[in-house]
Design a protein around this motif. Sequence first.
Motif, PDB file in Angstrom:
ATOM      1  N   GLN A   3      19.721  -6.266  -1.504  1.00  0.00           N
ATOM      2  CA  GLN A   3      19.174  -4.909  -1.385  1.00  0.00           C
ATOM      3  C   GLN A   3      17.857  -4.834  -2.162  1.00  0.00           C
ATOM      4  O   GLN A   3      17.736  -5.445  -3.235  1.00  0.00           O
ATOM      5  CB  GLN A   3      20.168  -3.878  -1.911  1.00  0.00           C
ATOM      6  N   LEU A   4      16.907  -4.115  -1.607  1.00  0.00           N
ATOM      7  CA  LEU A   4      15.586  -3.990  -2.210  1.00  0.00           C
ATOM      8  C   LEU A   4      15.201  -2.517  -2.313  1.00  0.00           C
ATOM      9  O   LEU A   4      15.511  -1.730  -1.414  1.00  0.00           O
ATOM     10  CB  LEU A   4      14.537  -4.734  -1.383  1.00  0.00           C
ATOM     11  N   GLN A   5      14.492  -2.179  -3.380  1.00  0.00           N
ATOM     12  CA  GLN A   5      14.058  -0.804  -3.585  1.00  0.00           C
ATOM     13  C   GLN A   5      12.655  -0.786  -4.159  1.00  0.00           C
ATOM     14  O   GLN A   5      12.404  -1.319  -5.239  1.00  0.00           O
ATOM     15  CB  GLN A   5      15.012  -0.094  -4.546  1.00  0.00           C
ATOM     16  N   GLU A   6      11.742  -0.154  -3.430  1.00  0.00           N
ATOM     17  CA  GLU A   6      10.369  -0.028  -3.905  1.00  0.00           C
ATOM     18  C   GLU A   6      10.232   1.151  -4.873  1.00  0.00           C
ATOM     19  O   GLU A   6      10.950   2.156  -4.746  1.00  0.00           O
ATOM     20  CB  GLU A   6       9.397   0.204  -2.730  1.00  0.00           C
ATOM     21  N   SER A   7       9.302   1.036  -5.799  1.00  0.00           N
ATOM     22  CA  SER A   7       8.985   2.144  -6.693  1.00  0.00           C
ATOM     23  C   SER A   7       7.513   2.067  -7.076  1.00  0.00           C
ATOM     24  O   SER A   7       6.919   0.982  -7.112  1.00  0.00           O
ATOM     25  CB  SER A   7       9.862   2.123  -7.954  1.00  0.00           C
ATOM     26  N   GLY A   8       6.948   3.235  -7.355  1.00  0.00           N
ATOM     27  CA  GLY A   8       5.546   3.294  -7.735  1.00  0.00           C
ATOM     28  C   GLY A   8       4.960   4.641  -7.373  1.00  0.00           C
ATOM     29  O   GLY A   8       5.631   5.471  -6.756  1.00  0.00           O
ATOM     30  N   PRO A   9       3.710   4.878  -7.746  1.00  0.00           N
ATOM     31  CA  PRO A   9       3.086   6.172  -7.473  1.00  0.00           C
ATOM     32  C   PRO A   9       2.844   6.390  -5.989  1.00  0.00           C
ATOM     33  O   PRO A   9       2.531   5.446  -5.260  1.00  0.00           O
ATOM     34  CB  PRO A   9       1.766   6.087  -8.251  1.00  0.00           C
ATOM     35  N   GLY A  10       2.966   7.620  -5.576  1.00  0.00           N
ATOM     36  CA  GLY A  10       2.741   7.965  -4.183  1.00  0.00           C
ATOM     37  C   GLY A  10       1.302   8.323  -3.874  1.00  0.00           C
ATOM     38  O   GLY A  10       0.926   8.412  -2.704  1.00  0.00           O
ATOM     39  N   CYS A  22       9.234  -3.905  -6.681  1.00  0.00           N
ATOM     40  CA  CYS A  22      10.431  -4.010  -5.865  1.00  0.00           C
ATOM     41  C   CYS A  22      11.569  -4.536  -6.739  1.00  0.00           C
ATOM     42  O   CYS A  22      11.465  -5.617  -7.330  1.00  0.00           O
ATOM     43  CB  CYS A  22      10.183  -4.961  -4.702  1.00  0.00           C
ATOM     44  N   THR A  23      12.627  -3.761  -6.844  1.00  0.00           N
ATOM     45  CA  THR A  23      13.804  -4.163  -7.600  1.00  0.00           C
ATOM     46  C   THR A  23      14.838  -4.716  -6.636  1.00  0.00           C
ATOM     47  O   THR A  23      15.185  -4.057  -5.647  1.00  0.00           O
ATOM     48  CB  THR A  23      14.374  -2.987  -8.385  1.00  0.00           C
ATOM     49  N   VAL A  24      15.320  -5.907  -6.941  1.00  0.00           N
ATOM     50  CA  VAL A  24      16.242  -6.614  -6.047  1.00  0.00           C
ATOM     51  C   VAL A  24      17.637  -6.648  -6.644  1.00  0.00           C
ATOM     52  O   VAL A  24      17.807  -6.892  -7.850  1.00  0.00           O
ATOM     53  CB  VAL A  24      15.752  -8.055  -5.808  1.00  0.00           C
ATOM     54  N   SER A  25      18.627  -6.399  -5.819  1.00  0.00           N
ATOM     55  CA  SER A  25      20.014  -6.553  -6.219  1.00  0.00           C
ATOM     56  C   SER A  25      20.748  -7.361  -5.150  1.00  0.00           C
ATOM     57  O   SER A  25      20.310  -7.435  -4.004  1.00  0.00           O
ATOM     58  CB  SER A  25      20.687  -5.198  -6.425  1.00  0.00           C
ATOM     59  N   GLY A  26      21.844  -7.992  -5.565  1.00  0.00           N
ATOM     60  CA  GLY A  26      22.626  -8.789  -4.618  1.00  0.00           C
ATOM     61  C   GLY A  26      22.095 -10.191  -4.407  1.00  0.00           C
ATOM     62  O   GLY A  26      22.600 -10.925  -3.553  1.00  0.00           O
ATOM     63  N   GLY A  27      21.086 -10.575  -5.168  1.00  0.00           N
ATOM     64  CA  GLY A  27      20.534 -11.920  -5.055  1.00  0.00           C
ATOM     65  C   GLY A  27      19.438 -12.127  -6.075  1.00  0.00           C
ATOM     66  O   GLY A  27      18.722 -11.175  -6.415  1.00  0.00           O
ATOM     67  N   SER A  28      19.294 -13.338  -6.560  1.00  0.00           N
ATOM     68  CA  SER A  28      18.267 -13.625  -7.565  1.00  0.00           C
ATOM     69  C   SER A  28      16.957 -14.030  -6.904  1.00  0.00           C
ATOM     70  O   SER A  28      16.933 -14.834  -5.976  1.00  0.00           O
ATOM     71  CB  SER A  28      18.735 -14.764  -8.474  1.00  0.00           C
ATOM     72  N   ILE A  29      15.843 -13.492  -7.408  1.00  0.00           N
ATOM     73  CA  ILE A  29      14.542 -13.849  -6.854  1.00  0.00           C
ATOM     74  C   ILE A  29      14.116 -15.247  -7.254  1.00  0.00           C
ATOM     75  O   ILE A  29      13.130 -15.765  -6.741  1.00  0.00           O
ATOM     76  CB  ILE A  29      13.453 -12.832  -7.266  1.00  0.00           C
ATOM     77  N   GLN A  79      12.684  -8.460 -10.435  1.00  0.00           N
ATOM     78  CA  GLN A  79      11.701  -7.604  -9.768  1.00  0.00           C
ATOM     79  C   GLN A  79      10.468  -8.429  -9.371  1.00  0.00           C
ATOM     80  O   GLN A  79      10.138  -9.418 -10.027  1.00  0.00           O
ATOM     81  CB  GLN A  79      11.237  -6.470 -10.685  1.00  0.00           C
ATOM     82  N   PHE A  80       9.803  -7.993  -8.322  1.00  0.00           N
ATOM     83  CA  PHE A  80       8.492  -8.529  -8.008  1.00  0.00           C
ATOM     84  C   PHE A  80       7.563  -7.365  -7.683  1.00  0.00           C
ATOM     85  O   PHE A  80       8.017  -6.291  -7.277  1.00  0.00           O
ATOM     86  CB  PHE A  80       8.531  -9.584  -6.896  1.00  0.00           C
ATOM     87  N   SER A  81       6.275  -7.588  -7.901  1.00  0.00           N
ATOM     88  CA  SER A  81       5.319  -6.482  -7.853  1.00  0.00           C
ATOM     89  C   SER A  81       4.118  -6.825  -6.982  1.00  0.00           C
ATOM     90  O   SER A  81       3.742  -7.988  -6.834  1.00  0.00           O
ATOM     91  CB  SER A  81       4.830  -6.143  -9.259  1.00  0.00           C
ATOM     92  N   LEU A  82       3.528  -5.762  -6.452  1.00  0.00           N
ATOM     93  CA  LEU A  82       2.304  -5.846  -5.655  1.00  0.00           C
ATOM     94  C   LEU A  82       1.203  -5.099  -6.376  1.00  0.00           C
ATOM     95  O   LEU A  82       1.423  -3.982  -6.852  1.00  0.00           O
ATOM     96  CB  LEU A  82       2.530  -5.218  -4.285  1.00  0.00           C
ATOM     97  N   HIS A  83       0.028  -5.713  -6.449  1.00  0.00           N
ATOM     98  CA  HIS A  83      -1.144  -5.034  -6.977  1.00  0.00           C
ATOM     99  C   HIS A  83      -2.260  -5.192  -5.956  1.00  0.00           C
ATOM    100  O   HIS A  83      -2.606  -6.312  -5.571  1.00  0.00           O
ATOM    101  CB  HIS A  83      -1.575  -5.645  -8.313  1.00  0.00           C
ATOM    102  N   LEU A  84      -2.804  -4.052  -5.513  1.00  0.00           N
ATOM    103  CA  LEU A  84      -3.881  -4.047  -4.531  1.00  0.00           C
ATOM    104  C   LEU A  84      -5.060  -3.307  -5.144  1.00  0.00           C
ATOM    105  O   LEU A  84      -4.956  -2.105  -5.425  1.00  0.00           O
ATOM    106  CB  LEU A  84      -3.426  -3.372  -3.241  1.00  0.00           C
ATOM    107  N   SER A  85      -6.140  -4.009  -5.360  1.00  0.00           N
ATOM    108  CA  SER A  85      -7.262  -3.429  -6.086  1.00  0.00           C
ATOM    109  C   SER A  85      -8.276  -2.777  -5.141  1.00  0.00           C
ATOM    110  O   SER A  85      -8.256  -3.002  -3.928  1.00  0.00           O
ATOM    111  CB  SER A  85      -7.961  -4.504  -6.922  1.00  0.00           C
ATOM    112  N   SER A  86      -9.150  -1.973  -5.733  1.00  0.00           N
ATOM    113  CA  SER A  86     -10.263  -1.353  -5.005  1.00  0.00           C
ATOM    114  C   SER A  86      -9.806  -0.671  -3.725  1.00  0.00           C
ATOM    115  O   SER A  86     -10.375  -0.887  -2.648  1.00  0.00           O
ATOM    116  CB  SER A  86     -11.332  -2.411  -4.689  1.00  0.00           C
ATOM    117  N   VAL A  87      -8.795   0.159  -3.845  1.00  0.00           N
ATOM    118  CA  VAL A  87      -8.217   0.778  -2.648  1.00  0.00           C
ATOM    119  C   VAL A  87      -9.173   1.821  -2.059  1.00  0.00           C
ATOM    120  O   VAL A  87      -9.994   2.421  -2.755  1.00  0.00           O
ATOM    121  CB  VAL A  87      -6.846   1.405  -2.930  1.00  0.00           C
ATOM    122  N   THR A  88      -9.037   1.998  -0.755  1.00  0.00           N
ATOM    123  CA  THR A  88      -9.758   3.022  -0.004  1.00  0.00           C
ATOM    124  C   THR A  88      -8.740   3.808   0.813  1.00  0.00           C
ATOM    125  O   THR A  88      -7.572   3.407   0.893  1.00  0.00           O
ATOM    126  CB  THR A  88     -10.789   2.397   0.944  1.00  0.00           C
TER     127      THR A  88
END
Length: 120
Positions: A3-10, A22-29, A79-88
């Motif tokens: 199971q995966l669950q995203e979190s962060g600012p909208g 992304c927080t992962v449960s039910g399996g190790s990353i 957990q694993f994370s995404l960072h996207l810079s210089s957004v438009t």
Amino acid sequence: QVQLQESGPGLVKPSQTLSLTCTVSGGSIATNHYAWGWIRQSPGKGLEWMGVIAYDGVPYYSPSLTSRTSISRDTSKNQFSLHLSSVTPEDTAVYYCAARGTSTATYDYWGQGTQVTVSS
């Protein structure tokens, strides 16, 4: 069952960095069963694969986004994370984290998705 669950600012301002976790449960990353990816869908468009981080921590990015994208992980928190810079405003989308088997190209497990809007 993974199971995966995203979190962060909208809401993110233009030129800033979008960061999601992304927080992962039910399996190790960190095991060699899955690779962990980020995928997004902009309004009126199809799914866009952004990148993936393998079980050994090595990331791979879409060529169209590689200059602005970083994917990292925290194995202690599973957990694993995404960072996207210089957004438009073009980066406004629903962002999904997902998992696929290490020997397949199909993402079998998906988070519910999180809406991110880029606007001042």
